[in-house]
Every structure is written in C-alpha cells, then in structure tokens.
Design a protein around this motif. Structure first.
Motif, mmCIF file in Angstrom:
data_model
loop_
_atom_site.group_PDB
_atom_site.id
_atom_site.type_symbol
_atom_site.label_atom_id
_atom_site.label_comp_id
_atom_site.label_asym_id
_atom_site.label_seq_id
_atom_site.Cartn_x
_atom_site.Cartn_y
_atom_site.Cartn_z
ATOM 1 N N SER A 15 -9.767 42.776 9.520
ATOM 2 C CA SER A 15 -10.185 42.241 8.423
ATOM 3 C C SER A 15 -8.773 41.695 7.442
ATOM 4 O O SER A 15 -7.955 42.609 7.373
ATOM 5 C CB SER A 15 -10.991 43.056 7.538
ATOM 6 O OG SER A 15 -11.369 42.434 6.370
ATOM 7 N N ARG A 16 -8.834 40.478 7.244
ATOM 8 C CA ARG A 16 -7.624 40.010 6.363
ATOM 9 C C ARG A 16 -7.925 38.818 5.398
ATOM 10 O O ARG A 16 -9.030 37.937 5.789
ATOM 11 C CB ARG A 16 -6.773 39.650 7.331
ATOM 12 C CG ARG A 16 -5.445 38.934 6.895
ATOM 13 C CD ARG A 16 -4.600 38.457 7.673
ATOM 14 N NE ARG A 16 -3.390 37.635 7.252
ATOM 15 C CZ ARG A 16 -2.764 36.597 7.941
ATOM 16 N NH1 ARG A 16 -2.702 36.572 9.169
ATOM 17 N NH2 ARG A 16 -1.726 35.898 7.152
ATOM 18 N N SER A 17 -7.276 38.695 4.582
ATOM 19 C CA SER A 17 -7.504 37.574 3.688
ATOM 20 C C SER A 17 -6.395 36.555 4.148
ATOM 21 O O SER A 17 -5.106 36.979 3.782
ATOM 22 C CB SER A 17 -7.634 37.804 2.226
ATOM 23 O OG SER A 17 -7.695 36.606 1.463
ATOM 24 N N GLN A 30 -11.322 34.725 3.935
ATOM 25 C CA GLN A 30 -11.470 35.889 4.343
ATOM 26 C C GLN A 30 -11.716 35.764 5.965
ATOM 27 O O GLN A 30 -12.659 35.034 6.550
ATOM 28 C CB GLN A 30 -12.679 36.753 3.795
ATOM 29 C CG GLN A 30 -12.868 38.193 4.164
ATOM 30 C CD GLN A 30 -11.688 39.040 3.981
ATOM 31 O OE1 GLN A 30 -11.213 38.995 2.822
ATOM 32 N NE2 GLN A 30 -11.629 39.874 4.720
ATOM 33 N N ASP A 32 -12.690 38.447 9.191
ATOM 34 C CA ASP A 32 -13.344 39.626 9.822
ATOM 35 C C ASP A 32 -14.077 39.661 11.176
ATOM 36 O O ASP A 32 -14.505 38.604 11.670
ATOM 37 C CB ASP A 32 -14.731 39.989 8.869
ATOM 38 C CG ASP A 32 -14.273 40.171 7.482
ATOM 39 O OD1 ASP A 32 -13.569 40.946 7.062
ATOM 40 O OD2 ASP A 32 -14.741 39.427 6.709
ATOM 41 N N SER A 34 -15.180 42.045 14.656
ATOM 42 C CA SER A 34 -15.295 43.630 15.117
ATOM 43 C C SER A 34 -15.945 43.286 16.596
ATOM 44 O O SER A 34 -16.691 42.425 16.978
ATOM 45 C CB SER A 34 -16.115 44.363 14.221
ATOM 46 O OG SER A 34 -17.525 43.877 14.220
ATOM 47 N N HIS A 105 -14.872 31.547 4.816
ATOM 48 C CA HIS A 105 -15.111 32.815 5.301
ATOM 49 C C HIS A 105 -15.372 32.483 6.750
ATOM 50 O O HIS A 105 -15.874 31.572 7.291
ATOM 51 C CB HIS A 105 -16.130 33.459 4.823
ATOM 52 C CG HIS A 105 -16.343 34.659 5.366
ATOM 53 N ND1 HIS A 105 -15.862 35.945 4.846
ATOM 54 C CD2 HIS A 105 -17.000 35.467 6.372
ATOM 55 C CE1 HIS A 105 -16.346 37.060 5.365
ATOM 56 N NE2 HIS A 105 -16.852 36.670 6.438
ATOM 57 N N GLU A 107 -16.059 35.230 10.463
ATOM 58 C CA GLU A 107 -16.934 36.384 10.723
ATOM 59 C C GLU A 107 -17.237 36.195 12.050
ATOM 60 O O GLU A 107 -18.035 35.406 12.491
ATOM 61 C CB GLU A 107 -17.878 36.908 9.803
ATOM 62 C CG GLU A 107 -18.412 38.398 10.474
ATOM 63 C CD GLU A 107 -19.671 38.719 9.625
ATOM 64 O OE1 GLU A 107 -20.418 39.369 10.226
ATOM 65 O OE2 GLU A 107 -19.604 38.285 8.403
#
Length: 186
Positions: A15-17, A30, A32, A34, A105, A107
């Motif tokens: 996770s990083r900005s 952002q 993210d 996983s 964003h 993800e």
C-alpha cells in the motif's frame, strides 16, 4: 494454520500513495495490492506449480513463469510506474487539478472466495480510477482442484448443455423482474 485438506495460505500486501513531485506532504494516487497464495499443500500436490498458477491468475497472464513473489513484485512495479507517470502529468497542473489527482486509485487483489470440499475458488481483480466519470471494477474467478492443484476447466465443472439451461433460467428471472412493477427500472 493448515486446513483439514493440508492447505496453508500466506499473503503479500503493498500500500502506497504516489505524490506529485514526490512530495510526501501532498496527497497522491493510492496504490493497494494484495495476494493470498498457498505455502503448504498436501503430499502429491506440486506446490511450485500451484504457486505458479496463483501467480498467473494474479497477473492475468497465462504465460507467466515465476513465483508468487515475482508476480507480486511485477504488478507493484507496473502500478508504481503508471502512478508516477500520472503524477508527472499532473505536476504542472493547477491546484484544482491536483485535487483531482488525489482521487486516483488502483487496487488489485487475489483472494480466496470459496473453499469447500475439493474446490478452491479465487478471485483476481480490483478497482481502478484514473480520471473520468467513474472507476472500473474487474473480477475474474478461477476454480482450483485441491486434490491436484490444477485450475479446473469449464468441462470439469459443468455438465454438457449447462449453458442452454443456465441461459433459460437467467432469461426467466429477468422476465419476472421486468414484469414486477415494484422494482426500479432495469
């Protein structure tokens, strides 16, 4: 802990900005990611092959050869490079546009969504918003046979003729919904 079938999972998380001008004080895009992956499987199941299947699913790349860590690192590097490119595009913009960049964003995740009997279902997908009216969700579901660690094909999962039967069921449900005056417009 190892489940009753001898499977054990671990996860990788990032996770990083990414900020405009690499300034930590500014809000940024952002990122993210996983990845849940097996670290133990029963005797007779090839752990490296199963992990490679998870890596391929995560990257949505059937030709990828490598570990789950390598797949994860590749995805993160692609996301960071893309975000830094967007940040460069916005660095000379006005304050109003930098506020817009804050809402960007990306993800991506691979999750176990079903685990019963010999079927393990994983979902690979995520959400992306890089400008425009709205973001985009993507999800791909894969079923893995826990007895041998192989991704199950449609032919293994369904009986012949299921598409016609399923289509008829879906059409019937949609027709019933469209007849219902209580529901909102579809």
């Amino acid at each position: 802990s190892v489940d009753a079938d001898g499977w054990k999972f671990d996860s990788l998380v990032y996770s990083r900005s990414v900020e405009i001008n690499k300034a930590v004080i500014e809000d940024g895009m952002q990122l993210d990611s996983s990845l849940v992956y097996p670290v133990a499987v029963p005797d007779g199941v090839d752990l490296a092959a199963v992990q490679n299947a998870f890596a391929r699913i995560f990257l949505v790349d059937p030709s990828f050869e490598g570990t789950t860590q390598e797949a994860f690192d590749k995805m993160v590097a692609e996301y960071v490079g893309e975000a830094e490119g967007y940040a460069d595009d916005y660095k000379n913009e006005t304050a109003d546009n930098t506020l817009f960049f804050r809402s960007f964003h990306r993800e991506h995740a691979l999750r176990v969504v079903f685990d019963k009997g010999y079927v393990l279902s994983v979902s690979s997908g995520g959400y992306s918003f890089t400008g425009g009216a709205h973001g985009m969700y993507v999800a791909n579901i894969f079923n893995i046979d826990k007895r041998d660690g192989v991704v199950m094909t449609e032919q293994v999962l369904f009986r012949p003729g299921y598409k016609e039967h399923l289509s008829a069921l879906i059409q019937n449900v949609l027709a019933q919904r469209n007849l219902s005056p209580a529901e909102e417009e579809h």
